[in-house]
Design a protein around this motif. Structure first.
Motif, PDB file in Angstrom:
ATOM      1  N   LEU A 191       0.821  -1.200   0.000  1.00  0.00           N
ATOM      2  CA  LEU A 191       0.000   0.000   0.000  1.00  0.00           C
ATOM      3  C   LEU A 191       0.863   1.262   0.000  1.00  0.00           C
ATOM      4  O   LEU A 191       0.550   2.249  -0.680  1.00  0.00           O
ATOM      5  CB  LEU A 191      -0.932   0.007   1.212  1.00  0.00           C
ATOM      6  CG  LEU A 191      -1.983  -1.112   1.258  1.00  0.00           C
ATOM      7  CD1 LEU A 191      -2.773  -1.045   2.551  1.00  0.00           C
ATOM      8  CD2 LEU A 191      -2.914  -1.024   0.054  1.00  0.00           C
ATOM      9  N   LYS A 197       1.971   1.844  -3.450  1.00  0.00           N
ATOM     10  CA  LYS A 197       0.885   2.428  -4.254  1.00  0.00           C
ATOM     11  C   LYS A 197       0.767   3.927  -4.017  1.00  0.00           C
ATOM     12  O   LYS A 197       0.424   4.688  -4.924  1.00  0.00           O
ATOM     13  CB  LYS A 197      -0.451   1.765  -3.910  1.00  0.00           C
ATOM     14  CG  LYS A 197      -0.743   0.479  -4.647  1.00  0.00           C
ATOM     15  CD  LYS A 197      -2.183   0.061  -4.362  1.00  0.00           C
ATOM     16  CE  LYS A 197      -2.575  -1.157  -5.178  1.00  0.00           C
ATOM     17  NZ  LYS A 197      -3.984  -1.521  -4.968  1.00  0.00           N
ATOM     18  N   MET A 198       1.042   4.346  -2.780  1.00  0.00           N
ATOM     19  CA  MET A 198       0.929   5.763  -2.443  1.00  0.00           C
ATOM     20  C   MET A 198       2.245   6.513  -2.673  1.00  0.00           C
ATOM     21  O   MET A 198       2.423   7.625  -2.196  1.00  0.00           O
ATOM     22  CB  MET A 198       0.437   5.917  -1.004  1.00  0.00           C
ATOM     23  CG  MET A 198      -1.003   5.454  -0.823  1.00  0.00           C
ATOM     24  SD  MET A 198      -1.687   5.770   0.818  1.00  0.00           S
ATOM     25  CE  MET A 198      -0.837   4.534   1.799  1.00  0.00           C
ATOM     26  N   SER A 241      -6.251  10.319   1.237  1.00  0.00           N
ATOM     27  CA  SER A 241      -6.938   9.211   0.566  1.00  0.00           C
ATOM     28  C   SER A 241      -8.152   8.748   1.367  1.00  0.00           C
ATOM     29  O   SER A 241      -9.160   8.322   0.783  1.00  0.00           O
ATOM     30  CB  SER A 241      -5.976   8.026   0.379  1.00  0.00           C
ATOM     31  OG  SER A 241      -4.850   8.407  -0.386  1.00  0.00           O
ATOM     32  N   VAL A 269      -6.633   2.441  -2.780  1.00  0.00           N
ATOM     33  CA  VAL A 269      -5.683   1.902  -1.794  1.00  0.00           C
ATOM     34  C   VAL A 269      -6.441   1.192  -0.673  1.00  0.00           C
ATOM     35  O   VAL A 269      -6.126   0.057  -0.314  1.00  0.00           O
ATOM     36  CB  VAL A 269      -4.804   3.037  -1.219  1.00  0.00           C
ATOM     37  CG1 VAL A 269      -3.817   2.479  -0.207  1.00  0.00           C
ATOM     38  CG2 VAL A 269      -4.075   3.772  -2.339  1.00  0.00           C
TER      39      VAL A 269
END
Length: 878
Positions: free
Chosen positions: A489, A492-493, A527, A562
């Motif tokens: 994760l 991904k960020m 997010s 996410v």
């Protein structure tokens, strides 16, 4: 016949060698022509392609292509110019204003038949070959028009036949489009004359501090001579070579009658006299944190546009370090591209908001004026504000002041986040796995981790554990994540400071290898406000190539899922308890009721973090010393106090309505407890009919649009299906051929680039827009991969060179050490002999004892200078 034969023999006897060479040359030219015809026959298709490419490129050439690049301009959200970046100087001069001596002089030296040929001078080419073979003089066969094409249109300095054919075709087409005067104007304004000067206008100002109309004959000749070799004939670095070149130009003018013998004598005698005018370029972007961040974003986007792939997760430290080296090399390259000019960067920067936030932050730290050894204020600060709706960075603060401090800590200072990592690493993934804020976990011993208070509290809810920042609960949640999803994760960020060692549950309590930035933390937290969808932080709107009038980048605000919506809301709801009843109570805003956030401190109080959010914005604040040392109790509260001041200002400035975070329809709230809805929502018959109708209607519209988009080649360009398929087949074959050619050497790069360019030209013939778009995407991907492979090969080459250098350096050091040892051994023998003499001289009170003593000291000092170890002598005198 007999007389002619006799005459030939007579001439041959008079000049036998010269005649033989001339006839041999003629024979060689005939052979060359025959070979040329044969070559063209064998490579006819390739030549035809290059000719076609030349015509295609020519069609798009306009006058603006020959105007020097304008500086890169960075604009704020109101389209106001914030900064102009450049490191070159160009002063475009129209033909009528160009010094006639320069116009005539350049033609006389570079292209004497300029007004006779039509872009390509076959006579000049033959003359260059003749001089090369007969007199061993290297002369260029290119016309001024061809040089213009090579340097400005093709930007290709290779000596390949493909480039030469395209160059000649384009040169002839340019001669049809523009007048001779215009082409000469283009050339004189684009020719590079060293030291960042493009064109005779800027070069005249730089070298002589005067306008080009004011140059005398000698100064004009100096400038005209530079383009032949800008490095060798640089008058600043190589004045003697530049003087010789100037005199060569003057002599050429004298031979052609452009100047008199007296003028030649007068201007060829003196040494070069320069009066340098150093152009100053203010490219400093460190004085504005938002501007600095925008340029950083722009460089990264240019990197990706040209094929560089950003990476965030790595298998091992070696891969990470290799990536960082490649990243640094490519980053520097495209930062240089920005400075070269030709871009317009539009940003979302609100200069008023940026200024206000900076003042607010400075006010909070006004009472702390301690300075480090480097003279920087302490403690330091970093703050990033993200718009939850768009993902844009609204404001960014990278330090206490930019005076004497160029570090933007909000993007470049990686520090430990402490407990602010818990929502991202431990809690949100746990909520996705089925936990809820009311779920209980035992606060007890685990993994050697301790809490900030003594002892343990037993079973506590996750809401309470987060509000009170209980370390053991966070670690247990992370340990229960068997897939270690938290690491993926973070990738991904786009957390850039991750190392393979961070794939460890310990980072749930902030134990990163390197750390994080406030910009990464603010964008990650935001997010949650978007139902778990991440948008990469940025303050860019677009990047425009001003030379070609193309938009290279338009911020798509692309969303990446996410966390799911249920976990995201539960996370926000739990963080609201941190502010209402937990360690973050001081972060509550007096003008806004719905705030979520998380506190964070690190071991020994080296870092203080707070990330807080409303439905509209997210703020991440860090405080600490650049050279780590403990923060005081008051200093630990600075991040929360700063958030409160920033947040209250933003609520008023942005006119944020006092609304709570929206509960998604996947979550059911009962009191303070949250549950994920499992049941499906029943729909009425009317809803089902309406949805089915809309779906059917939409499908029909899309199907019709797709059919029309696939028939555009027929409707617009009147091509048959077979003709269009043939065009698409040609592009497919070219792509397949490109992929078959390996790219294992840097020397193959130009060939691969040329192949890609040819594929682009072939794709121009494709008229079915859907196919053209797909081909463009493939070509772009191939270009990215090519640039990436080039960077890898260059890095390998550099590493080999460094390894070789290190080996040589080691050998030299060994040789030096051996030489030093040999000198020590030689001197030790002298030392022993002198020592005995000095002892005897002092025992006998000899007249030369002081002289001998001085000689002994000299030998001792010399031994020690070579690294030898010799004790100070002790002489006993009876």
């Amino acid at each position: 016949m007999q007389e002619k034969w006799q005459q030939w023999l007579t001439n041959f006897r008079e000049h036998p060698v010269k005649k033989v060479i001339k006839y041999c040359l003629i024979a060689l030219l005939v052979i060359f022509l025959i070979w040329g015809v044969s070559f063209c026959h064998r490579h006819l298709k390739e030549v035809q392609k290059d000719i076609t490419d030349g015509y295609v490129i020519s069609d798009d050439i306009k006058e603006k292509n020959f105007h020097p690049k304008q500086p890169t301009i960075i604009k704020d959200d109101t389209n106001k110019t914030m900064k102009t970046l450049t490191h070159s100087q160009a002063d475009y001069v129209p033909y009528a204003q160009i010094n006639p001596k320069i116009r005539k002089g350049v033609i006389a030296v570079e292209d004497r038949r300029y007004y006779l040929h039509h872009g390509v001078d076959l006579t000049g080419i033959l003359r260059a070959v003749t001089q090369s073979l007969l007199r061993r003089q290297v002369q260029g066969g290119s016309t001024l028009t061809q040089q213009l094409v090579k340097n400005i249109v093709l930007k290709d300095q290779s000596q390949s036949l493909n480039r030469k054919i395209k160059e000649m075709v384009i040169a002839q087409q340019i001669e049809q489009k523009f007048s001779k005067k215009k082409i000469l104007e283009f050339y004189l304004n684009n020719v590079y004359l060293g030291h960042g000067c493009y064109g005779i206008g800027s070069a005249s100002q730089y070298y002589f501090s005067k306008k080009q109309q004011q140059l005398n004959i000698g100064e004009t000749a100096l400038l005209v001579g530079i383009p032949n070799n800008q490095v060798l004939y640089d008058p600043v670095l190589h004045p003697q070579a530049a003087r010789n070149r100037r005199n060569t130009v003057l002599y050429s003018w004298y031979q052609q009658g452009l100047i008199s013998q007296a003028a030649f004598q007068r201007y060829s005698q003196p040494q070069i006299q320069l009066k340098i005018h150093n152009f100053t370029y203010d490219n400093d972007i460190s004085q504005d944190y938002a501007l600095n961040y925008a340029v950083d974003n722009a460089v990264k986007q240019l990197m990706m546009i040209h094929g560089f792939e950003m990476e965030y997760l790595f298998n091992n430290d070696q891969d990470k370090n290799d990536y960082r080296r490649r990243y640094s090399q490519v980053y520097d390259k495209y930062y240089g591209e920005l400075l070269n000019g030709g871009f317009e960067i539009k940003t979302t920067i609100n200069q008023d908001l940026q200024k206000q936030i900076l003042q607010i932050v400075q006010q909070q730290y006004a009472n702390y004026n301690q300075r480090s050894a480097e003279g920087k204020l302490e403690p330091q600060v970093a703050s990033t504000i993200v718009d939850n709706q768009t993902g844009d960075v609204l404001a960014i603060v990278g330090g206490r002041t930019t005076q004497g401090d160029q570090l933007n800590r909000a993007i470049n200072a990686y520090r430990q986040p402490g407990s602010t990592a818990k929502p991202l690493i431990a809690y949100a993934p746990a909520f996705e796995r089925g936990y809820a804020p009311q779920s209980r976990v035992v606060d007890g011993p685990v993994g050697g981790v301790h809490n900030w208070y003594d002892g343990y509290r037993g079973a506590v809810t996750l809401r309470q554990a987060l509000a009170d920042s209980i370390n053991t609960v966070a670690l247990k949640l992370a340990l229960s994540d068997k897939d270690k999803s938290f690491y993926q994760l973070l990738g991904k960020m786009q957390f850039q400071g991750l190392y393979p060692a961070d794939n460890n549950p310990i980072i749930a309590v902030g134990g990163f290898t390197k750390g994080v930035t406030t910009t990464e933390m603010a964008s990650a937290y935001s997010s949650f406000a978007r139902n778990g969808k991440f948008i990469a932080p940025s303050n860019l709107k677009s990047i425009i190539d001003t030379v070609n009038g193309r938009t290279l980048y338009q911020n798509p605000h692309m969303k990446t899922t996410v966390y799911n919506s249920s976990a995201s809301y539960m996370m926000i709801n739990a963080m609201q308890s941190v502010v209402t009843s937990g360690l973050g109570k001081n972060a509550a805003l007096h003008n806004y009721a719905h705030v979520a956030g998380k506190t964070g401190t690190t071991d020994f109080n080296h870092d203080s973090y707070f990330v807080g959010m409303t439905p509209r914005f997210t703020i991440a604040n860090w405080s600490g010393y650049d050279h780590q040392q403990p923060l005081s109790e008051d200093q630990l509260q600075l991040t929360i106090k700063t958030f409160k001041a920033e947040g209250e200002f933003l609520v008023d400035y942005l006119k944020v309505p006092n609304d709570d975070f929206k509960i998604p329809n996947t979550v059911r709230k009962v009191g303070d407890n949250l549950y994920v809805r499992q049941e499906a929502v029943e729909k009425s018959v009317a809803q089902i009919i309406k949805e089915n109708y809309l779906a059917f209607n939409s499908a029909e519209i899309n199907a019709n649009a797709k059919r029309l988009s696939n028939l555009d080649y027929r409707l617009i360009y009147h091509l048959t299906k077979k003709q269009e398929q043939n065009r698409e087949r040609i592009v497919n074959q070219a792509i397949a051929k490109y992929q078959q050619l390996p790219f294992t050497k840097l020397s193959q790069y130009s060939q691969k680039v040329s192949q890609l360019q040819k594929i682009r030209y072939k794709n121009e013939n494709v008229k079915r827009m859907q196919a053209k778009k797909q081909f463009n995407q493939i070509i772009m991907q191939l270009q990215r991969q090519l640039n990436l492979n080039q960077a890898k090969l260059q890095a390998q080459k550099d590493n080999k060179r460094l390894a070789s250098f290190a080996t040589k350096k080691e050998q030299i050091e060994e040789d030096r050490q051996a030489q030093r040892q040999a000198n020590v051994e030689r001197l030790m023998k002298q030392y022993q002999v002198l020592l005995d003499k000095v002892k005897a001289a002092y025992q006998n009170n000899a007249a030369n004892k002081q002289e001998l003593k001085q000689q002994l000291e000299n030998v001792i000092n010399e031994i020690r200078s070579y690294g030898g170890n010799v004790p100070d002598p002790v002489i006993e005198i009876n």
